[in-house]
Design an enzyme around this catalytic site. Structure first.
Site: not given
Lengths: 181, 373, 181, 373
Positions: C109, C128
């Protein structure tokens, strides 16, 4: 210390378990006297001293002096003298019964707890209820006469979810086995 | 990106403003100054903390029912663990996971026939001094030990060991453990069948038990035992162990010895990983609390610093926060690592007892240091 | 709001990704403009208003007004304006790098954060690091221009461990993509 | 045991002294007075709390990446979840677990082709009004919806749904969702191929987004939407939804409407599951906090009680402990359930706003009630 008489319990259990070879085999391996409740097997407890019990306040542990008999959702309820884990009484189960969707282990660790109302010592089986994520409520860790891993039946750290379809620990019960002497 | 050329890094920003590529770090070589801090019940993983900086360097994947062990030569991190294929159900899987200590990559899984299911504890998974053999305790609920060939990464034989638990390697012999009859069982593995010999009984397992989180010192081949009442004994391990006489930690501090009697309030040893030994100096650190007998799991209010050679308590260190687990680094300026209910790790100078760091949210589990196990 | 120019980035990315059909296929399915850093693909960000940015203090969010550029282990480090999770900088990784034994997700994101030193807005990819139990250190949840699940590339709750060998979430990085305008 | 006959139960002890047999409880029929409280990140399971007694009745096994849904007729508890065969690695397994609501026994697992991996959120797993069809949102990272036959316990078709997420069933049609272009997508499932139609755009997804934890009311077929600035809209769902006009929650309380401008501090909606609707009375409960725009995840300091019919805030209830998640029971004397960072559940009367119970250590996750989803 665990000065309870185990002889009377052993024979009945051995008869009961004769038909259960897998369970018998692990008990036999330990090669020791067997303790049992009327309806379920416990692991053997090695013979402790046969000393006469002294139930005077001076002979009671701190837990026993402060134990109560009214509320089985508190850590100081008398049967919980050697429990370690979440009380099933706080999880939708009871002092001797498992919450919905969990399964009581057929074997357990044991404690000898003194009932403050009658002053007698009782043998308590701490049977884990198994199969789901930990209940997380009412965590207690009482250690009266709790020993180490080499006496697993008197150690309260082992997860006793043997013989159940899942070994996931949910909560612990305190099942009355009988008078210790 | 031609239209979006970032500016040079303004001073002070450690990272600058140039477009970056992601990458993965490697760890420096295993250091004596590190603590491997196990998360608690709810917190997975073992965090590697640098004792000097208090920084987290990485995480070893350890699930709830697992034991971590370090290869004595620092060539691998081993995790003996048990999981199920569907978390709370499905197929049970017992194995030793082998991790590269620099990349923390999973190198191999060695299947095991079973393991004890218990919260993290010391001495259920130990490694021989030469690093070639792992010993994994199993409880089904019959007691046995899995002997694992760590060189070939292969399960070896299973040794049945009724009534005994908590392992230490015995160099050139096999392994040893404590037994409920108050003896040490030594298991010789040279022959085809394992040979189990028991020492004379020297402690009472139901009355004044030896903590199963005892310490084994590879350098001297010596075990250090402590009982609930506070009796310390050392045992020189070998084909037949030589157990030393017992002496009281309380007496070593100038107090009356601990007793099993109710209402006798004294300083008592307690916790989970309640002892740590600085090998070179023979300094034993013990978590102590005020209480009666049968308070063996109560967290420590003080660290008692014991000189094993002179049998004296050299110092008593009050703790701001009670600790359940304690370990010490094995270098010349030892650091103490402590965890407790709060789930934080305290790092303290092992000589001045000055607090160096408090690392929050590490979990309150047991601790390993290089050469400390 | 995310008034950054995406056109310059799209073409290079499309060329780069021509050889990667599986990744291209999921991006193609979304059928929108594609945002990319020089070396890795990001999910498409829908074209936002092309309004001229106002970087006066009055136009800055609370996060931007209080952000700092010195310490990337604190939640108020400027690049973290829309991060949610453990900062990899506290886990043995760095602001743009993963701790040992974890793997950066190829997609992420994104956030648009204002650097307080130069007053410019930069596009930040929150990638991540995946593969191991959660780091648990330095948990932050900043929400500048963070929207909801129907704009997943601007929502900070989704676990972005796609295309890694394990989807277990460990920590989050804030990788510099480039100037937003 | 003949020699060890226990005495009769002394008065006061609920359990007596007779030897006991262990057994497993069953749950009473699903009650409107229950809250299903999801544990947080570190705490597995969904605890069933009885709102009247504040007691835990049982636990539904829910792993970290799972969504719980209740069969509208109360015949099953469904958990859509994703796990791996080796916890952090191995084979990915996506399925709906079907549990008996009385025994909590696992009845079946319905394999799924995939699911969104996210912390527990509302509206990613919803069930049709007749209980026959489940809709499970997937994100791979392309958006799609798994349509599951819950009667046959079998996965049905996958509907690709680019740019949309957060589901509600549409009776007699299929399902609907919110989209990044500011529309509602309605998916008709009657034909061979799904037919997706979009409403007119009515909100700005990047500028003033509608919270994806919106509420759907099965009784009236109405959705209740709330935006970051505090605009409330209802939409009558059907083959083509009718979206009502927007009105400001702040204005409904006599304050100026919320705005997107920085430095404009106002009462703003915020949290995770930040709204609850008491269906019969059309009472909407919203978690509100003081802050600027872009504080949409900040926990609530007050509950604002909104009458949807009159568009008035009837009451503002200050909270002692900030809440992130809120749900209400659907009976005539509604109870509010709240959780937050502290990991405890507060149970409050939904009319007098008196706190009834605080249940510690339930985890701070989202909450479900019978008829409230």
């Amino acid at each position: 210390m665990s000065g309870f008489d185990l002889d009377g319990m052993g024979e009945r259990l051995l008869r009961r378990m004769a038909g259960n070879s897998s369970r018998r085999s692990f008990l036999t391996k330990l090669g020791a006297t067997i303790v049992a409740a009327p309806v379920f097997p416990l692991l053997p407890v090695s013979r402790a001293r046969a000393a006469k019990p002294d139930r005077s306040p001076e002979a009671k542990t701190e837990f026993a002096r402060n134990a109560q008999t009214k509320d089985d959702t508190k850590c100081n309820y008398w049967r919980y003298c050697a429990i370690d884990g979440s009380l099933c009484s706080c999880c939708g189960g009871g002092v001797a019964s498992c919450p919905a969707g969990t399964e009581p282990s057929p074997v357990s660790w044991v404690g000898t707890c003194i009932n403050p109302d009658d002053g007698n010592a009782y043998l308590i089986a701490y049977r884990d209820c198994c199969g789901k994520a930990g209940c997380g409520q009412c965590g207690c860790d009482n250690t009266d006469r709790e020993t180490q891993l080499y006496m697993p039946q008197l150690n309260n750290n082992v997860i006793w979810c043997f013989g159940t379809s899942s070994m996931e620990y949910h909560c612990s019960t305190a099942v009355m086995v009988g008078k210790a002497q | 990106m031609a239209s979006a050329q970032p500016a040079a890094a303004p001073s002070g920003d450690p990272n600058g403003l140039q477009p970056e590529e992601a990458y993965t770090h490697k760890l420096p070589p295993l250091s004596q100054r590190w603590g491997f801090v196990r998360g608690g019940w709810e917190s997975g993983g073992t965090r590697i903390l640098d004792g000097d900086s208090g920084k987290m360097l990485g995480l070893v994947q350890t699930t709830r029912w697992s034991d971590l062990a370090l290869d004595p030569a620092g060539k691998a991190i081993y995790v003996a663990e048990t999981i199920w294929s569907k978390i709370n159900r499905g197929t049970r899987q017992d194995y030793i996971a082998v991790y590269d200590p620099v990349t923390l990559a999973l190198l191999s899984e060695i299947p095991l026939p079973g393991r004890l299911i218990i919260g993290a504890m010391k001495n259920n998974f130990v490694i021989s001094d030469d690093g070639k053999t792992g010993f994994v305790y199993n409880f089904s609920p019959a007691s046995s030990v899995n002997v694992v060939d760590l060189e070939k990464r292969k399960m070896g034989r299973v040794v049945e060991l009724p009534g005994c638990a908590s392992l230490m390697p015995v160099a050139g012999v096999g392994f040893a453990s404590l037994c409920s009859d108050g003896t040490i069982a030594t298991v010789a593995l040279a022959g085809k069948a394992p040979v189990i010999t028991h020492s004379q009984p020297f402690f009472k397992a139901a009355e004044d038990p030896i903590f199963d989180s005892y310490i084994y010192d590879r350098g001297t081949g010596t075990a250090v035992f402590l009982t609930y009442t506070g009796l310390i004994r050392t045992a020189k391990m070998g084909a037949a162990p030589t157990v030393g006489e017992a002496w009281s930690i309380q007496a070593a501090a100038g107090l009356r010895p601990g007793d099993t009697r109710p209402l006798d309030i004294n300083w008592m040893p307690g916790g989970r990983q309640l002892m740590a030994l600085h090998r070179k100096t023979g300094t034993l650190y013990v978590l102590m609390h005020r209480g009666e007998y049968w308070t063996q799991k109560e967290d420590g209010e003080e660290i008692w610093v014991v000189d094993l050679a002179s049998r004296k308590v050299k110092k008593r260190v009050p703790l701001k926060v009670r600790a359940s687990n304690l370990e010490v680094t094995q270098d010349d300026k030892p650091l103490l690592f402590m965890t407790g209910d709060e789930g934080a790790t305290i790092i303290m100078d092992g000589t001045s007892f000055e607090q160096k760091h408090k690392v929050e949210r590490t979990g309150g589990g047991i601790i390993a240091t290089v050469g400390g196990e």
